[in-house]
Design a protein around this motif. Structure first.
Motif, mmCIF file in Angstrom:
data_model
loop_
_atom_site.group_PDB
_atom_site.id
_atom_site.type_symbol
_atom_site.label_atom_id
_atom_site.label_comp_id
_atom_site.label_asym_id
_atom_site.label_seq_id
_atom_site.Cartn_x
_atom_site.Cartn_y
_atom_site.Cartn_z
ATOM 1 N N GLN A 123 9.272 2.847 11.641
ATOM 2 C CA GLN A 123 10.229 3.573 10.808
ATOM 3 C C GLN A 123 11.648 3.060 11.054
ATOM 4 O OE1 GLN A 123 9.219 6.079 8.445
ATOM 5 N NE2 GLN A 123 11.201 5.376 7.764
ATOM 6 N N ARG A 124 11.968 2.793 12.296
ATOM 7 C CA ARG A 124 13.301 2.267 12.617
ATOM 8 C C ARG A 124 13.525 0.918 11.946
ATOM 9 N NH1 ARG A 124 15.061 1.323 18.761
ATOM 10 N NH2 ARG A 124 13.597 -0.363 18.447
ATOM 11 N N LYS A 125 12.486 0.064 11.924
ATOM 12 C CA LYS A 125 12.603 -1.238 11.262
ATOM 13 C C LYS A 125 12.826 -1.050 9.757
ATOM 14 C CE LYS A 125 10.234 -5.604 10.308
ATOM 15 N NZ LYS A 125 10.862 -5.662 8.999
ATOM 16 N N ALA A 126 12.071 -0.131 9.130
ATOM 17 C CA ALA A 126 12.226 0.119 7.693
ATOM 18 C C ALA A 126 13.652 0.607 7.385
ATOM 19 C CB ALA A 126 11.204 1.149 7.212
ATOM 20 N N HIS A 127 14.175 1.492 8.222
ATOM 21 C CA HIS A 127 15.546 1.983 8.030
ATOM 22 C C HIS A 127 16.558 0.841 8.181
ATOM 23 C CE1 HIS A 127 14.257 6.111 7.847
ATOM 24 N NE2 HIS A 127 15.486 6.576 7.946
ATOM 25 N N ALA A 128 16.376 0.016 9.214
ATOM 26 C CA ALA A 128 17.300 -1.100 9.454
ATOM 27 C C ALA A 128 17.259 -2.097 8.292
ATOM 28 C CB ALA A 128 16.967 -1.788 10.775
ATOM 29 N N ASP A 129 16.064 -2.372 7.762
ATOM 30 C CA ASP A 129 15.937 -3.284 6.617
ATOM 31 C C ASP A 129 16.677 -2.721 5.401
ATOM 32 O OD1 ASP A 129 14.362 -4.919 8.194
ATOM 33 O OD2 ASP A 129 12.459 -4.351 7.230
ATOM 34 N N ARG A 130 16.504 -1.422 5.137
ATOM 35 C CA ARG A 130 17.173 -0.786 3.990
ATOM 36 C C ARG A 130 18.686 -0.796 4.193
ATOM 37 N NH1 ARG A 130 17.878 -0.328 -0.985
ATOM 38 N NH2 ARG A 130 18.292 1.726 -1.802
ATOM 39 N N ARG A 132 20.412 -3.069 5.765
ATOM 40 C CA ARG A 132 20.875 -4.429 5.461
ATOM 41 C C ARG A 132 20.945 -4.653 3.952
ATOM 42 N NH1 ARG A 132 18.310 -5.448 10.188
ATOM 43 N NH2 ARG A 132 16.263 -5.853 9.284
ATOM 44 N N GLU A 133 19.923 -4.178 3.208
ATOM 45 C CA GLU A 133 19.928 -4.327 1.742
ATOM 46 C C GLU A 133 21.139 -3.641 1.118
ATOM 47 O OE1 GLU A 133 16.406 -2.616 0.001
ATOM 48 O OE2 GLU A 133 15.076 -3.778 1.306
ATOM 49 N N THR A 135 23.969 -2.759 2.552
ATOM 50 C CA THR A 135 25.216 -3.397 2.986
ATOM 51 C C THR A 135 25.473 -4.652 2.159
ATOM 52 O OG1 THR A 135 24.927 -2.492 5.202
ATOM 53 C CG2 THR A 135 26.443 -4.348 4.979
#
Length: 181
Positions: A123-130, A132-133, A135
């Motif tokens: 979940q943390r990876k999915a949040h971090a990816d979103r 970045r998108e 930003t």
């Protein structure tokens, strides 16, 4: 977005002058670019309710080479209702009802913390990816002001979730013998 706010967004879009339902639908989608698009049927149903309640009125019909287009204008009562709505402070969302929290709490019910840790990390990876998108989208050349403001809102919420996810992962890691119990 939808529910209770859509009628007020439509009233706000009529503030500066009358518009057709077709134009209102597209203006709504431009104003709230990161929200779920409003369907034409929903626009017309909402305008019908606003008209019934005396907040908008039909001020003309136009047939510019196509189907009849009804023009709507905000009424004085509509302006007053919109001013009251905008002035009303929105209660902070009770995030205790979020799906994210529910999933984490269920994952923590399992006796082995491995599943909870794996879910939290994914979940943390999915949040971090979103993050970045969003930003990248807001810093893209020619990004519309509304897109930037909407991205800022989403980024702030993602940041808060990421802090919470990181804290929860640390708490799980500190549990004795890897058991939640």
């Amino acid at each position: 977005m939808g529910g209770m706010s859509a009628p007020f967004v439509l009233l706000g879009l009529l503030w500066d002058g009358p518009k057709h339902g077709y134009d209102l639908k597209h203006a709504y989608d431009r104003t709230l670019p990161r929200a779920k698009a409003l369907g034409f049927g929903q626009v017309y149903a909402t305008l019908g309710r606003l008209e019934r309640d005396g907040l908008v009125e039909q001020v003309g019909q136009d047939r510019a080479g196509g189907p009849d287009r009804t023009t709507f204008a905000i009424t004085d009562a509509g302006r007053e209702a919109l001013e009251r709505w905008v002035a009303e402070v929105e209660p902070p969302a009770p995030h205790v009802g979020s799906v994210l929290l529910a999933k984490v709490m269920v994952a923590l019910l399992w006796p082995d913390t491995g599943r909870a840790t794996a879910y939290l990390a994914a979940q943390r990876k999915a949040h971090a990816d979103r993050l970045r998108e969003l930003t990248a989208a807001k810093s893209a050349p020619g990004a519309a002001f509304g897109d930037v403001v909407a991205a800022d809102y989403a980024i702030a919420h993602l940041d808060a979730d990421l802090v919470w996810l990181r804290t929860t992962l640390q708490r799980v890691a500190q549990l004795p013998s890897g058991v939640v119990g």
